[in-house]
Design an enzyme around this catalytic site. Sequence first.
Site, PDB file in Angstrom:
ATOM      1  N   MET A  51      10.090  25.225   0.313  1.00 25.23           N
ATOM      2  CA  MET A  51       9.321  24.230  -0.435  1.00 25.23           C
ATOM      3  C   MET A  51      10.209  23.279  -1.238  1.00 25.23           C
ATOM      4  O   MET A  51      10.028  22.066  -1.218  1.00 25.23           O
ATOM      5  CB  MET A  51       8.338  24.937  -1.375  1.00 25.23           C
ATOM      6  CG  MET A  51       7.335  23.995  -2.012  1.00 25.23           C
ATOM      7  SD  MET A  51       6.255  24.815  -3.174  1.00 25.23           S
ATOM      8  CE  MET A  51       5.207  25.774  -2.121  1.00 25.23           C
TER       9      MET A  51
ATOM     10  N   ARG B 186     -10.028   0.359  14.633  1.00 23.04           N
ATOM     11  CA  ARG B 186      -9.968   1.137  13.401  1.00 23.04           C
ATOM     12  C   ARG B 186     -11.088   0.622  12.518  1.00 23.04           C
ATOM     13  O   ARG B 186     -12.148   1.204  12.465  1.00 23.04           O
ATOM     14  CB  ARG B 186      -8.579   0.988  12.755  1.00 23.04           C
ATOM     15  CG  ARG B 186      -8.362   1.859  11.552  1.00 23.04           C
ATOM     16  CD  ARG B 186      -6.893   1.877  11.103  1.00 23.04           C
ATOM     17  NE  ARG B 186      -6.395   0.556  10.747  1.00 23.04           N
ATOM     18  CZ  ARG B 186      -5.158   0.347  10.282  1.00 23.04           C
ATOM     19  NH1 ARG B 186      -4.309   1.361  10.134  1.00 23.04           N
ATOM     20  NH2 ARG B 186      -4.766  -0.865   9.974  1.00 23.04           N
TER      21      ARG B 186
ATOM     22  N   LYS C 240       0.841  -1.201   0.000  1.00 22.81           N
ATOM     23  CA  LYS C 240       0.000   0.000   0.000  1.00 22.81           C
ATOM     24  C   LYS C 240       0.874   1.249   0.000  1.00 22.81           C
ATOM     25  O   LYS C 240       2.068   1.172   0.317  1.00 22.81           O
ATOM     26  CB  LYS C 240      -0.899  -0.017   1.238  1.00 22.81           C
ATOM     27  CG  LYS C 240      -0.107  -0.066   2.538  1.00 22.81           C
ATOM     28  CD  LYS C 240      -0.992  -0.397   3.727  1.00 22.81           C
ATOM     29  CE  LYS C 240      -0.143  -0.464   4.985  1.00 22.81           C
ATOM     30  NZ  LYS C 240      -0.863  -0.946   6.145  1.00 22.81           N
TER      31      LYS C 240
ATOM     32  N   TYR D  63      13.470  31.902   5.123  1.00 21.18           N
ATOM     33  CA  TYR D  63      12.239  32.632   5.451  1.00 21.18           C
ATOM     34  C   TYR D  63      12.198  33.016   6.925  1.00 21.18           C
ATOM     35  O   TYR D  63      12.719  32.296   7.770  1.00 21.18           O
ATOM     36  CB  TYR D  63      11.022  31.744   5.147  1.00 21.18           C
ATOM     37  CG  TYR D  63      10.700  31.652   3.678  1.00 21.18           C
ATOM     38  CD1 TYR D  63      10.449  32.798   2.922  1.00 21.18           C
ATOM     39  CD2 TYR D  63      10.646  30.418   3.048  1.00 21.18           C
ATOM     40  CE1 TYR D  63      10.142  32.695   1.566  1.00 21.18           C
ATOM     41  CE2 TYR D  63      10.334  30.309   1.710  1.00 21.18           C
ATOM     42  CZ  TYR D  63      10.090  31.453   0.970  1.00 21.18           C
ATOM     43  OH  TYR D  63       9.792  31.349  -0.348  1.00 21.18           O
TER      44      TYR D  63
HETATM   45  C1  LIG Z   1      -0.095  -1.747   6.939  1.00 23.55           C
HETATM   46  C2  LIG Z   1      -0.677  -2.964   7.490  1.00 23.55           C
HETATM   47  C3  LIG Z   1       0.139  -4.068   7.813  1.00 23.55           C
HETATM   48  C4  LIG Z   1       1.640  -4.035   7.736  1.00 23.55           C
HETATM   49  O1  LIG Z   1       2.178  -3.519   8.949  1.00 23.55           O
HETATM   50  P1  LIG Z   1       3.761  -3.401   9.142  1.00 23.55           P
HETATM   51  O2  LIG Z   1       3.923  -2.972  10.527  1.00 23.55           O
HETATM   52  O3  LIG Z   1       4.248  -2.416   8.152  1.00 23.55           O
HETATM   53  O4  LIG Z   1       4.295  -4.754   8.893  1.00 23.55           O
HETATM   54  C5  LIG Z   1      -0.482  -5.224   8.194  1.00 23.55           C
HETATM   55  N1  LIG Z   1      -1.828  -5.310   8.294  1.00 23.55           N
HETATM   56  C6  LIG Z   1      -2.628  -4.256   8.032  1.00 23.55           C
HETATM   57  C7  LIG Z   1      -4.099  -4.418   8.168  1.00 23.55           C
HETATM   58  C8  LIG Z   1      -2.091  -3.050   7.640  1.00 23.55           C
HETATM   59  O5  LIG Z   1      -2.879  -2.017   7.376  1.00 23.55           O
END
Ligand SMILES: *Cc1c(COP(=O)(O)O)cnc(C)c1O
Length: 821
Positions: free
Chosen positions: A764, A586, A488, A715
């Site tokens: 920037m 979550r 991701k 700045y």
């Molecule tokens: C991002 C994520 C992981 C990976 O976690 P790491 O600590 O980077 O290994 C595993 N499971 C879910 C649901 C995640 O969102």
Amino acid sequence: MLSNHYSITKVKQIINADGNIVKECTISTLFTDSRRISNAANGLFFALSGRRNGHEFVAEAYAAGIRNFVVAHGPEFNLPEANFLRVADPLAALQALAAYHRSQFNLQVIGITGSNGKTIVKEWLYQLLAADKNIVRNPKSYNSQIGVPLSVWQINGRNDLGIFEAGISTVNEMDKLEAIIKPQIGVLTHMGTAHDEGFDNPRQKLLEKLQLFRNSKKLIYNYDQLIDYKKDIPVKDTFTWSRKFNQADLYVFSETVIAKNYYLRANYQKKEIECLIPFSDQASIENAITCWATMLALGYSAVEADKRIERLTPVSMRLELKTGVNECSVIDDSYNSDLQSLEIALNFLNQQNQHQKKTLILSDIFQSGLQQDVLYRQVADMVASKNVDKFIGVGEALLAHQQYFKVAEQYFFTDTATMLQQLKQLNFKEETILIKGSRSFEFERISKALAQKAHETVMEINLNTLLNNLNFYKSKLKPGVKVMAMVKAFSYGSGTFEVANMLQYNKVDYLAVAYIDEGVALRQAGINLPIMILNSEASAFDKLTEYKLEPVIYSFGLLDDFVSYTQDRGIANYPVHLKIDTGMHRLGFENYEIETLCDMLEENRYVRIQSVFSHLAASEAKKHDEFTKTQIKRFEKAAKEIEKTLGYKVIKHLCNTAGIIRWPAAQYDMVRLGIGLYGIDSAVPITENALQPIASLKTSVAQVKKISAGDTISYSRSGKLSKDGKIATVRIGYADGYLRAFGNGIGKMLIKGTLVPTVGNITMDMCMLDISGLDVREGDEVIVFDEQHQRIEELAAQIGTIPYEILTNISQRVKRVYFYE
Ligand SMILES: *Cc1c(COP(=O)(O)O)cnc(C)c1O
């Protein structure tokens, strides 16, 4: 790999194997990797058991056309007309076969070992000696227990010199390599700390390395390095070099830098001699002196040695994968060309799925030791077997042998300049282009024309390291546990198809991304692994199903939406994943919802539950271990209930990176590997060297300014130097992901080997560094983070965040370049 000829009956006898020969056959090519098989007709496949058991790939090798196998057991199924040679240890058999082959030739052989510089010294000796010798050597750095036998197998009757490097990582390994290489001349390169963990102490490591030379007639080494080990040296006739002691055979007493060259003076045979090295970094100088000593030891005159060393060229064993013009990908291997490295580069080309079309731009190949018609027939065969769609040959020899090439689209040019003039007509578009040329063809000009220009801030990604990290975690998994790789957020900032291609080629089981669009991008880049989508939007279900992406269902609302969607379209058994909330709070079904969920899933034919999973909130933290145990219990309970309702097995998974090592009992059927893949895991001490960060971020100096005490910088006039000094303005700012929090001395970067602080606010596109007292020039390289000097973890600590955030903040504007060896 290049060929030699033995009947399978003879091979059976050499390696002392059991089994019947069902069909006589000539063996010329050895394979250990079922993915890399081409020209299988005369191939012999060794089922080696490394991280993966080679016996699992016998069927795949058979399907690729292999009919000769060396195995420890099996085959488990009927494979007609195939010869199976059974031995206790297929790796030992491979080594025995190579050792036998070596014994059939009495060419001169130089054996090289050491901790650093083996490959460079090998390649440089090749450059230095190729004018008078027909040389065989390891391709790239194929110097392992498998790489050495495959390298030695290439020896043919025309070779009069072999140059082979040997690398080891623990005790009792060199003995086996010595038996295969049998060097009469030994060269010991720099001894450093690489692989120290495989040995009790540095002396044990040295003694193991020296085993390579136990039957050698002559040994070339650095006198200063072995001063405490004189008694351990197994060779009487030695040639030593030193920068400290005048009793060495070659005593270097003066070293001066002239422009970017390095000028050495030395005493040799009571005379003063000199040598100009076209490099000025310390590692290159030491390697070049080793080569200098070797040439003298071989009997070359000091004048001749100097003349040739002056013409040494850099050795790059790495392929670079870059973004090209017109939606192309460019694989840049423009510095050397021979058959072996061509094959390796073509394999990498074939690993790429992002474009259908595969193109090779190749120059004439020099010093192959083969007659031209034999050479180019082999090149043409290789090109055909690797499914190249477009071929561009550059050079008189390729032009003269073009009749051998039968590529659908092919062009030939006499030289690089002519080809560059025709660039437009060659119409490069949406293809992956491999650029492979001998140095004299200056193919870097082609690469410059085809690769997108990088603004000078670049993130370098090492794909070999990615692979090592993956293998490290695989070695920590219980047998049968699958790997879902988390890619991701642009693979944590590291790339999309570049990383996914590598993972697919190396057989992870699943990929996961956050959103549907990310999954679509991977599919469009030719990734066919199953892909789990953590967070699907109902508005994009069409895309989800069109691209065969598998959604995570985490709420009743989403379940409803997706079930009605599939119902309306008459879709049955669509694979989905269920997320249980065991304490992260979550996404996911709460424990009290599981019963209702089960009711809804009972006899639901629209979806098929592929997996059930949950996410640990603090797998890395000891102080939350009791909480983690509670999460584990809740997960097991929920998963059991769901499986009972469904009446079929589902994949159960819970561990993220830190969980894999800290909670091995919770690995279940699969783990979700994220940040560890990219080289970061607080559960693995950095000192163990088991993981390496795959990314480094580099930029450059745009301008250097003198600043007086009291002048203000940036700045809001935020920066000031306490004394008169200097600043460097560098090409990275918060829009690149170098956050404002790093300003005013909080962040540091490495210039010329020194860590220097930022001054003033980060802007920037730029920021300023205090370089007072340093000799810094415009254009100098600046390292923001890398594995050696300042790790991502340290940057995160400077501004009170976590490595995840540093990595994913690096903006898309920063070009990514991928390296593969
Ligand atoms: C991002 C994520 C992981 C990976 O976690 P790491 O600590 O980077 O290994 C595993 N499971 C879910 C649901 C995640 O969102």
